[in-house]
Design a protein around this motif. Structure first.
Motif, PDB file in Angstrom:
ATOM      1  N   TYR A  45       0.860  -1.182   0.000  1.00 51.05           N
ATOM      2  CA  TYR A  45       0.000   0.000   0.000  1.00 51.05           C
ATOM      3  C   TYR A  45       0.902   1.239   0.000  1.00 51.05           C
ATOM      4  O   TYR A  45       1.637   1.451   0.962  1.00 51.05           O
ATOM      5  N   ARG A  46       0.833   1.989  -1.078  1.00 54.18           N
ATOM      6  CA  ARG A  46       1.778   3.104  -1.247  1.00 54.18           C
ATOM      7  C   ARG A  46       1.111   4.416  -0.846  1.00 54.18           C
ATOM      8  O   ARG A  46       0.642   5.176  -1.687  1.00 54.18           O
ATOM      9  N   LEU A  47       1.095   4.662   0.473  1.00 55.23           N
ATOM     10  CA  LEU A  47       0.424   5.841   1.024  1.00 55.23           C
ATOM     11  C   LEU A  47       1.077   7.127   0.515  1.00 55.23           C
ATOM     12  O   LEU A  47       0.395   8.121   0.240  1.00 55.23           O
ATOM     13  N   ARG A  48       2.407   7.084   0.367  1.00 51.77           N
ATOM     14  CA  ARG A  48       3.119   8.285  -0.086  1.00 51.77           C
ATOM     15  C   ARG A  48       2.666   8.672  -1.496  1.00 51.77           C
ATOM     16  O   ARG A  48       2.478   9.853  -1.793  1.00 51.77           O
ATOM     17  N   ASN A  49       2.484   7.673  -2.362  1.00 53.00           N
ATOM     18  CA  ASN A  49       2.009   7.958  -3.725  1.00 53.00           C
ATOM     19  C   ASN A  49       0.609   8.547  -3.704  1.00 53.00           C
ATOM     20  O   ASN A  49       0.284   9.447  -4.480  1.00 53.00           O
ATOM     21  N   LEU A  50      -0.239   8.018  -2.793  1.00 53.81           N
ATOM     22  CA  LEU A  50      -1.614   8.523  -2.685  1.00 53.81           C
ATOM     23  C   LEU A  50      -1.601   9.986  -2.234  1.00 53.81           C
ATOM     24  O   LEU A  50      -2.282  10.833  -2.826  1.00 53.81           O
ATOM     25  N   LEU A  51      -0.802  10.281  -1.210  1.00 56.12           N
ATOM     26  CA  LEU A  51      -0.755  11.660  -0.699  1.00 56.12           C
ATOM     27  C   LEU A  51      -0.197  12.612  -1.754  1.00 56.12           C
ATOM     28  O   LEU A  51      -0.671  13.739  -1.908  1.00 56.12           O
ATOM     29  N   SER A  52       0.789  12.125  -2.486  1.00 54.52           N
ATOM     30  CA  SER A  52       1.385  12.957  -3.537  1.00 54.52           C
ATOM     31  C   SER A  52       0.349  13.240  -4.644  1.00 54.52           C
ATOM     32  O   SER A  52       0.248  14.375  -5.144  1.00 54.52           O
ATOM     33  N   ALA A  53      -0.438  12.215  -5.006  1.00 59.20           N
ATOM     34  CA  ALA A  53      -1.482  12.411  -6.031  1.00 59.20           C
ATOM     35  C   ALA A  53      -2.580  13.331  -5.506  1.00 59.20           C
ATOM     36  O   ALA A  53      -3.114  14.163  -6.247  1.00 59.20           O
ATOM     37  N   MET A  54      -2.911  13.195  -4.205  1.00 59.90           N
ATOM     38  CA  MET A  54      -3.945  14.072  -3.617  1.00 59.90           C
ATOM     39  C   MET A  54      -3.466  15.521  -3.614  1.00 59.90           C
ATOM     40  O   MET A  54      -4.241  16.451  -3.845  1.00 59.90           O
ATOM     41  N   GLU A  55      -2.185  15.706  -3.358  1.00 62.31           N
ATOM     42  CA  GLU A  55      -1.632  17.059  -3.360  1.00 62.31           C
ATOM     43  C   GLU A  55      -1.711  17.646  -4.779  1.00 62.31           C
ATOM     44  O   GLU A  55      -2.117  18.800  -4.959  1.00 62.31           O
ATOM     45  N   ALA A  56      -1.354  16.808  -5.765  1.00 60.42           N
ATOM     46  CA  ALA A  56      -1.371  17.296  -7.157  1.00 60.42           C
ATOM     47  C   ALA A  56      -2.798  17.653  -7.588  1.00 60.42           C
ATOM     48  O   ALA A  56      -3.019  18.694  -8.207  1.00 60.42           O
ATOM     49  N   ILE A  57      -3.751  16.790  -7.262  1.00 57.65           N
ATOM     50  CA  ILE A  57      -5.127  17.045  -7.708  1.00 57.65           C
ATOM     51  C   ILE A  57      -5.788  18.108  -6.828  1.00 57.65           C
ATOM     52  O   ILE A  57      -6.408  19.045  -7.321  1.00 57.65           O
ATOM     53  N   GLY A  58      -5.647  17.958  -5.516  1.00 59.25           N
ATOM     54  CA  GLY A  58      -6.373  18.812  -4.582  1.00 59.25           C
ATOM     55  C   GLY A  58      -5.748  20.177  -4.413  1.00 59.25           C
ATOM     56  O   GLY A  58      -6.337  21.203  -4.789  1.00 59.25           O
ATOM     57  N   PHE A  59      -4.538  20.199  -3.879  1.00 62.40           N
ATOM     58  CA  PHE A  59      -3.879  21.480  -3.616  1.00 62.40           C
ATOM     59  C   PHE A  59      -3.623  22.223  -4.934  1.00 62.40           C
ATOM     60  O   PHE A  59      -3.794  23.438  -5.025  1.00 62.40           O
ATOM     61  N   VAL A 154      -6.373   7.413  -9.056  1.00 68.87           N
ATOM     62  CA  VAL A 154      -7.830   7.274  -9.080  1.00 68.87           C
ATOM     63  C   VAL A 154      -8.403   7.501  -7.675  1.00 68.87           C
ATOM     64  O   VAL A 154      -9.382   8.234  -7.503  1.00 68.87           O
ATOM     65  N   TRP A 155      -7.768   6.916  -6.662  1.00 70.13           N
ATOM     66  CA  TRP A 155      -8.262   7.139  -5.297  1.00 70.13           C
ATOM     67  C   TRP A 155      -8.108   8.603  -4.873  1.00 70.13           C
ATOM     68  O   TRP A 155      -8.938   9.143  -4.141  1.00 70.13           O
ATOM     69  N   ALA A 156      -7.043   9.231  -5.351  1.00 70.87           N
ATOM     70  CA  ALA A 156      -6.860  10.655  -5.035  1.00 70.87           C
ATOM     71  C   ALA A 156      -8.010  11.471  -5.607  1.00 70.87           C
ATOM     72  O   ALA A 156      -8.520  12.395  -4.959  1.00 70.87           O
ATOM     73  N   GLY A 157      -8.459  11.125  -6.809  1.00 73.52           N
ATOM     74  CA  GLY A 157      -9.605  11.807  -7.412  1.00 73.52           C
ATOM     75  C   GLY A 157     -10.862  11.617  -6.572  1.00 73.52           C
ATOM     76  O   GLY A 157     -11.589  12.581  -6.284  1.00 73.52           O
ATOM     77  N   VAL A 158     -11.100  10.372  -6.162  1.00 74.53           N
ATOM     78  CA  VAL A 158     -12.310  10.061  -5.384  1.00 74.53           C
ATOM     79  C   VAL A 158     -12.302  10.794  -4.030  1.00 74.53           C
ATOM     80  O   VAL A 158     -13.328  11.308  -3.582  1.00 74.53           O
ATOM     81  N   LEU A 159     -11.146  10.839  -3.395  1.00 73.51           N
ATOM     82  CA  LEU A 159     -11.074  11.421  -2.046  1.00 73.51           C
ATOM     83  C   LEU A 159     -10.977  12.945  -2.057  1.00 73.51           C
ATOM     84  O   LEU A 159     -11.417  13.617  -1.117  1.00 73.51           O
ATOM     85  N   THR A 160     -10.392  13.497  -3.108  1.00 72.83           N
ATOM     86  CA  THR A 160     -10.118  14.933  -3.125  1.00 72.83           C
ATOM     87  C   THR A 160     -11.300  15.770  -3.595  1.00 72.83           C
ATOM     88  O   THR A 160     -11.521  16.875  -3.097  1.00 72.83           O
ATOM     89  N   LEU A 161     -12.057  15.232  -4.549  1.00 70.17           N
ATOM     90  CA  LEU A 161     -13.155  16.036  -5.118  1.00 70.17           C
ATOM     91  C   LEU A 161     -14.180  16.478  -4.066  1.00 70.17           C
ATOM     92  O   LEU A 161     -14.613  17.632  -4.079  1.00 70.17           O
ATOM     93  N   PRO A 162     -14.595  15.599  -3.126  1.00 71.61           N
ATOM     94  CA  PRO A 162     -15.534  16.071  -2.098  1.00 71.61           C
ATOM     95  C   PRO A 162     -14.960  17.226  -1.260  1.00 71.61           C
ATOM     96  O   PRO A 162     -15.692  18.162  -0.907  1.00 71.61           O
TER      97      PRO A 162
END
Lengths: 269, 249
Positions: A45-59, A154-162
């Protein structure tokens, strides 16, 4: 056959091609989505990749979302205030804007803005990695590229959009109240009074659920088109354009379907 | 006699109407530098991608260390891939990572857990192997073509693979850089005792580095031999590769 007939035939042919392409894309996206779901539960489970993708999409999308929210709220406030003043219903301005934002405008406008900014970035990045053999390089290092690159995005998209949609709601209603009070001379009480009774938490929650679905669509469209890009720089450009068009169209269509499904729930007290 | 580490038997692959590989047979011996030479579009890269399991054949078998990879599940292929390192024609460095992060990448994603200090030591060691020092912090976009190839080689051998695959390692480089890349391939084999498979259309480099050269034409190996045997060959296609001008009518 005359020119008109040939033109009509070409038009039908073109429309047929578009329909076939959309069906093929939907099938491809569904297959990819199912595969990513299976890969999600598989370690590591690559949490760092998820957080990095969330930062790119969200922030990364925050400024454009805030800007869109501000002006959407401000313009909507001008229009609604004007319309409602015609039949002395100014006290409904705040509630109408809040309800429209929560159920429709915030999720849809946020998703469309993020598709333009982050969905295209996902397609470009993955497409460039594909045509420059970086994805093959990952595979040769015994890393599943889909697991490493696509699942977090994909998970970053799902979690960040809300989250972005919630921010959109907040900024838009503040902008709307600012314009209604300062430009249209509504009182603070008149703007805010009806909102608690008109806007139910279910309206906001429904909008956030929609936005999670839109997040899935836009990130999956970006991943699908980028990951399957071919043909060098031109192919990457094409993949990016297609990801934005496909994502935007699917968001609008799914918004109608989701609204149809949610309306009975929203209507129930 | 040396042990066979890669065996390709009757390999066929088509892309639509384009029949690229047409019953290709090949063996690669442990510790050897096997060069596969052929014209553009002859199926060299396709062959290499089959050997590492990036492509599945339409027919035929591939054995790596005696295990048939063509019948393996994707997960089993992942296990076999850990024996390989690969240097891509385009270098394929991850452009969002620094040189050090690129070289460290196979160590971070592998099964074995390395400490940060150990990773830093290995990165320094592998970059020194390819004669690059003090570039750890640079991004791939800041490197020349030759430096990218060196970093790609350092990354390919970071996890001490048994087999290194080179996809057109000298294409697009100037003659001096070609020489240094060829020397690096030899040095890497000698120092790390790896088996090397090099695909190329550069006969001069092939003659310099190869233990064995296989000539690929229209999806089949049409001639095979040591550099000396290749130079003595009277096969017209091989002679065109050796002396492209003289072979013209």
């Amino acid at each position: 056959m005359g020119d008109l007939g040939r033109g009509a035939l070409r038009l039908v042919g073109t429309l047929g091609d578009i329909v076939l392409q959309v069906v093929a894309d939907l099938g491809g996206m569904a297959r990819m989505g199912a595969r990513l779901l299976v890969l999600t539960i598989r370690p590591p489970y690559r949490l760092r990749n998820l957080l990095s993708a969330m930062e790119a999409i969200g922030f990364g999308s925050l400024s454009v979302v805030v800007l869109t929210a501000f002006f959407a709220g401000a313009v909507f406030s001008l229009q609604v205030s004007l319309a409602f003043s015609l039949f002395n219903a100014e006290t409904l301005v705040g509630a109408t804007i809040a309800l429209s934002m929560a159920r429709e405008l915030a999720p849809v406008l946020t998703a469309l803005m993020v598709t333009g900014r982050a969905g295209s970035a996902i397609a470009t990045e993955l497409g460039t990695m594909r045509v420059s053999e970086q994805i093959d390089a990952l595979a040769t290092m015994a890393v599943e590229p889909e697991h490493y690159l696509l699942v977090p995005r994909v998970w970053a998209g799902v979690l960040t959009l809300p989250l972005l949609t919630a921010i959109f709601n907040l900024v838009a209603i503040l902008a709307a109240s600012f314009v209604a009070i300062t430009v249209e001379n509504l009182s603070v009480a008149a703007f805010w009074a009806r909102i608690p009774s008109w806007v139910d938490p279910k309206d906001v929650i429904g909008g956030l659920i929609k936005s999670a679905v839109f997040g899935l669509i836009l990130s999956l469209a970006g991943c699908y088109k980028g990951y399957n890009a071919t043909g060098g720089a031109r192919g990457v450009g094409l993949a990016t354009t297609q990801a934005v068009v496909l994502g935007s169209v699917l968001i609008l269509v799914s918004d109608y379907l989701l609204t149809t499904v949610m309306l009975p729930w929203w209507r129930s007290s | 006699m040396r042990r066979t580490v890669i065996e390709v038997v009757g390999l066929h692959k088509s892309f639509g109407p384009n029949h690229v590989l047409r019953g290709l047979d090949l063996t690669v011996e442990k510790g050897a530098i096997q060069v596969i030479i052929g014209a553009s579009g002859s199926g060299k890269s396709v062959l290499l991608k089959h050997i590492i399991g990036l492509l599945s054949p339409d027919a035929g078998r591939i054995y790596v260390d005696g295990e048939e990879i063509t019948r393996m599940s994707p997960r089993e292929i992942m296990r076999v891939r850990k024996k390989f390192g690969m240097v891509f024609q385009t270098s394929a460095l991850f452009d969002s990572l620094t040189v050090a992060e690129n070289v460290a990448f196979p160590l971070r994603v592998g099964d074995r857990q390395y400490g940060e200090e150990e990773i830093r030591r290995i990165v320094r060691e592998k970059l020194a192997l390819v004669h690059l020092e003090g570039v750890e912090h640079l991004m791939p976009a800041e490197l020349s073509g030759g430096m990218k190839k060196r970093v790609a080689l350092a990354r390919a051998v970071a996890h001490d693979p048994e087999i290194v695959l080179y996809d057109e390692p000298t294409t697009g480089l100037d003659p001096i850089t070609v020489e240094s890349v060829n020397d690096l391939i030899l040095e890497t084999r000698d120092r790390l005792q790896v088996t090397s498979v090099v695909i190329s259309h550069d006969m001069a480099s092939a003659l310099y580095i190869a233990d064995d050269i296989a000539v690929l034409k229209e999806g089949r190996i049409i001639f095979r031999g040591t550099p000396e045997e290749i130079q003595r060959a009277d096969h017209p296609y091989v002679r065109r590769f050796l002396h492209p001008r003289a072979a013209r009518p």
